[in-house]
Enzyme design. Structure first.
Site, PDB file in Angstrom:
ATOM      1  N   GLU B 209       4.576   3.143  -0.555  1.00 14.56           N
ATOM      2  CA  GLU B 209       3.683   2.348  -0.786  1.00 14.56           C
ATOM      3  C   GLU B 209       2.862   1.834   0.633  1.00 14.56           C
ATOM      4  O   GLU B 209       3.193   2.521   1.706  1.00 14.56           O
ATOM      5  CB  GLU B 209       4.418   0.739  -0.921  1.00 14.56           C
ATOM      6  CG  GLU B 209       5.672   0.488  -0.206  1.00 14.56           C
ATOM      7  CD  GLU B 209       6.457  -0.865  -0.330  1.00 14.56           C
ATOM      8  OE1 GLU B 209       7.092  -0.885  -1.656  1.00 14.56           O
ATOM      9  OE2 GLU B 209       6.698  -1.622   0.294  1.00 14.56           O
ATOM     10  N   HIS B 247      -4.627  -7.128  17.250  1.00 17.69           N
ATOM     11  CA  HIS B 247      -4.975  -5.904  17.077  1.00 17.69           C
ATOM     12  C   HIS B 247      -3.904  -4.937  16.955  1.00 17.69           C
ATOM     13  O   HIS B 247      -3.746  -3.868  16.572  1.00 17.69           O
ATOM     14  CB  HIS B 247      -5.952  -5.462  18.217  1.00 17.69           C
ATOM     15  CG  HIS B 247      -7.167  -6.457  18.368  1.00 17.69           C
ATOM     16  ND1 HIS B 247      -8.338  -6.356  17.364  1.00 17.69           N
ATOM     17  CD2 HIS B 247      -7.360  -7.580  19.138  1.00 17.69           C
ATOM     18  CE1 HIS B 247      -9.228  -7.539  17.728  1.00 17.69           C
ATOM     19  NE2 HIS B 247      -8.697  -7.990  18.962  1.00 17.69           N
TER      20      HIS B 247
END
Lengths: 382, 289
Positions: B209, B247
């Site tokens: 996934e 980030h």
């Protein structure tokens, strides 16, 4: 759970990481008071939980009092990716000599914390990461080993700092790592760490994300999270369910994330159907939870049909079926509902659902359930 | 034959007296699992479905041969229960529990990596070698004995794909749920290696996934080492992006993690990647001919 910048900075401050002089305000009137303490120029920063607020106009510098009110009001009203600001942070403007980056997160494959630092911080850090990955130093940390000050000094020294700056920066990295651990963070990030023209090291931004599964160890944040939710969301949260609203017309209740994603892949394959939501119950199905799921979905405008895709491994799906039946009865639901429910106590589950008028698909393939719903919506008999 | 568990595997259930532990013990016994003991502190001397309960893993181990432990314990104590099992040299530890803090998982993984034990989970449905042994919560009626190995990052999709295979008369040697958390005790490669050297597994179905880089890493292993065919499906191609902040996650993953990245890495390693689960039986049949 993501923290607002001002919340994260409070944590930084109490852990002796230097932050700019700042004040959280909710009106332009209070902003004026804040400026009296801080002094011009100031940075006005939207407090949202969404990335990219600088590029979206959520951070502005104000030099004079005449521009303050307008700027604060604008930022308070500004929607960034659909989210309004929860107040603004008024902050002293730093005189920047250099910007550094420090981020700590989890390497999913190794299961270790990874500390990243770069001497090229600022909003383009991801560009640096893509184009020049060597400019970001990475350190893997075994969670069972204590980390000492000298190790952080060794680490920061690779960025070619020396003297007092070396000590100041490595201390910030060390403190951030302590916060990462003590607050059960998934992400702890400072971008940028500012070196000022006075060689002060100050953290101009702060990102902390606490692991929801660890909130029991952080009762204050747990309380804050619960306070921000309505009763239904609280119930969902307690049971470990995940709900995301999407744009489509088919309501979806699945008993696992993977199953939910696979079901969405299939629904998206039809032209006139798309998911109205993503809802996965995890292993916490009860009659009430599924009843709540149903009520949540039928409130969505333009909902054309509902698909349930449940497996009874750890989940008592027969209890879930009772929740569906209750919702159908209470709201006298007429929209088509198709269910695929397999596993422990499946026959009992089917009986309850069929009695309420739910079309039960007994095949193993989710495709059949999606097909069945599509046929019903096109007026075919199934 | 099978990997990890078979009819001779002697199983301990930690958290056997809880509501879920008790119910799942019954289902496991019905599936033929050889459960020899249970542990719940403070409940020594009682029995659950005739199985003796001990206060500690150590005492259970002193009184029984134990190969594997399965845990139905609260998330807040999962870390210490896993370490207790590993300290007592139990080879295979399966943590079913959901919502374990990720820092606890990192700590237990670090501990396990330095031991001789293997940790499956957390948030795993467990492992089944159909007809022989089931450890965990997988609904038994989905599975049939055979020669296809199944590895799945998603619990519910491990059921669905096995059921689809069974429905097409394709049995499974062993089905392993990897666990859905940010960090898993065992990665895809570790299980691929076991299937690769299991002579009764002829083909492996891999259900991945979006998120993380396990499938990309697995692709590298498959290209270099795997001597049997692999069929894969990646869930989440049409899932909405999570809201991003910071980030750090993106930098660590370095462009990996999306369905496109996983599919292209696997395809270029010779894996047949399907778009939907229902396509799997046909592909498997063709490859096994």
């Amino acid at each position: 759970m993501r923290l607002y910048e001002y919340e994260a900075k409070k944590i930084f401050y109490s852990n002796e990481i230097k932050i700019p002089k700042s004040k959280m305000v909710y009106s332009s009137k209070d902003a004026k008071k804040a400026v009296q303490e801080i002094g011009f120029p100031v940075v006005v920063k939207s407090q949202t939980l969404i990335g990219g607020r600088g590029k979206a106009g959520g951070i502005k510098i104000v030099d004079e009092i005449k521009d303050l009110e307008k700027t604060v009001e604008e930022i308070l009203q500004l929607e960034i990716k659909g989210y309004k600001a929860n107040g603004v942070l008024i902050e002293e403007k730093l005189n920047i000599k250099q910007e550094l980056y420090c981020g700590i997160t989890i390497d999913r494959t190794l299961g270790k914390a990874v500390i990243m630092i770069s001497s090229e911080g600022g909003i383009d850090i991801e560009t640096v990461a893509n184009k020049d990955p060597d400019k970001i130093m990475k350190f893997m940390i075994d969670p069972t080993e204590e980390k000492f000050s000298y190790e952080f000094i060794e680490f920061v020294k690779k960025l070619d700092f020396s003297g007092k700056l070396l000590l100041k920066i490595s201390n910030v990295v060390k403190k951030l790592f302590e916060i990462f651990n003590n607050y059960d963070c998934k992400i702890a990030e400072i971008n940028p760490i500012v070196i000022t023209d006075q060689n002060d090291v100050i953290c101009a931004d702060a990102v902390l994300e606490i692991d929801d599964s660890a909130l029991f160890r952080h009762p204050n944040f747990k309380k804050r999270k619960l306070n921000s939710m309505n009763e239904r969301e609280k119930h969902f949260n307690k049971k470990g369910a995940t709900y995301v609203r999407l744009d489509g017309n088919i309501g979806l209740i699945c008993s696992g994330a993977g199953l939910g994603m696979a079901t969405m892949d299939l629904i998206n394959n039809y032209e006139n159907m798309s998911p109205a939501n993503f809802l996965e119950t995890g292993g916490g199905i009860t009659e009430d939870l599924v009843f709540d799921c149903m009520e949540l979905i039928i409130e969505i405008p333009d909902i054309k049909g509902i698909l349930l895709n449940l497996y009874g491994g750890i989940n008592p799906i027969h209890e879930g079926a009772k929740g569906v039946a209750r919702a159908i009865k209470k709201h006298n639901l007429k929209i088509p509902i198709v269910a695929k429910a397999l596993g422990n106590r499946q026959e009992e589950t089917w009986k309850i659902l069929e009695k309420s008028g739910v079309v039960v698909v007994k095949n193993f393939e989710t495709r059949k359930a999606v097909e069945t719903l599509a046929k019903i919506l096109e007026g075919e008999s199934v | 034959m099978s990997i990890l568990v078979n009819k001779n595997t002697k199983v301990l259930v930690q958290g056997i007296t809880g509501k879920i532990g008790r119910a799942q013990t019954k289902y496991m016994l019905d599936a033929g699992t050889n459960i020899v003991a249970g542990v719940t502190p403070g409940k020594e001397g009682t029995k659950v479905y005739g199985i003796p309960v001990y206060d500690t893993v150590k005492e259970a181990k002193e009184n029984h041969d134990i190969d594997a432990s399965v845990l139905f314990v609260p998330a807040s104590i999962a870390r210490e229960c896993v370490i207790e099992a590993a300290k007592n040299k139990i080879k295979l530890i399966t943590l079913i529990t959901e919502h374990t803090p990720v820092h606890d998982v990192m700590e237990m993984k670090s501990y396990i990596d330095k031991s001789d034990s293997l940790l499956i989970g957390p948030t795993t449905p467990g492992i089944i070698s159909p007809g022989e042994c089931k450890i965990g919560i997988l609904p038994t009626n989905m599975f049939t004995p055979g020669s296809v190995g199944v590895i799945s990052r998603s619990g519910t999709l491990s059921y669905e794909v096995s059921a689809i295979l069974s429905d097409n008369n394709i049995g499974q040697s062993t089905v392993v749920g990897m666990g859905a958390d940010l960090v898993a005790g065992t990665n895809l490669i570790d299980i691929l290696k076991l299937f690769n050297s299991d002579k009764n597994t002829k083909l492996v179905v891999l259900i991945g996934e979006v998120g993380g880089s396990q499938e990309e890493d697995a692709a590298e292993y498959i290209k270099n080492e795997m001597n049997k065919p692999v069929v894969a499906y990646i869930a989440g191609g049409s899932a909405p992006d999570g809201k991003r902040m910071g980030h750090a996650g993106a930098i660590v993953e370095g462009g990996k993690g999306s369905a496109e990245s996983k599919i292209s890495h696997l395809t270029s390693s010779g894996v047949k990647v399907v778009s939907f689960l229902f396509e799997i039986p046909e592909v498997v049949k063709k490859l096994l001919q």
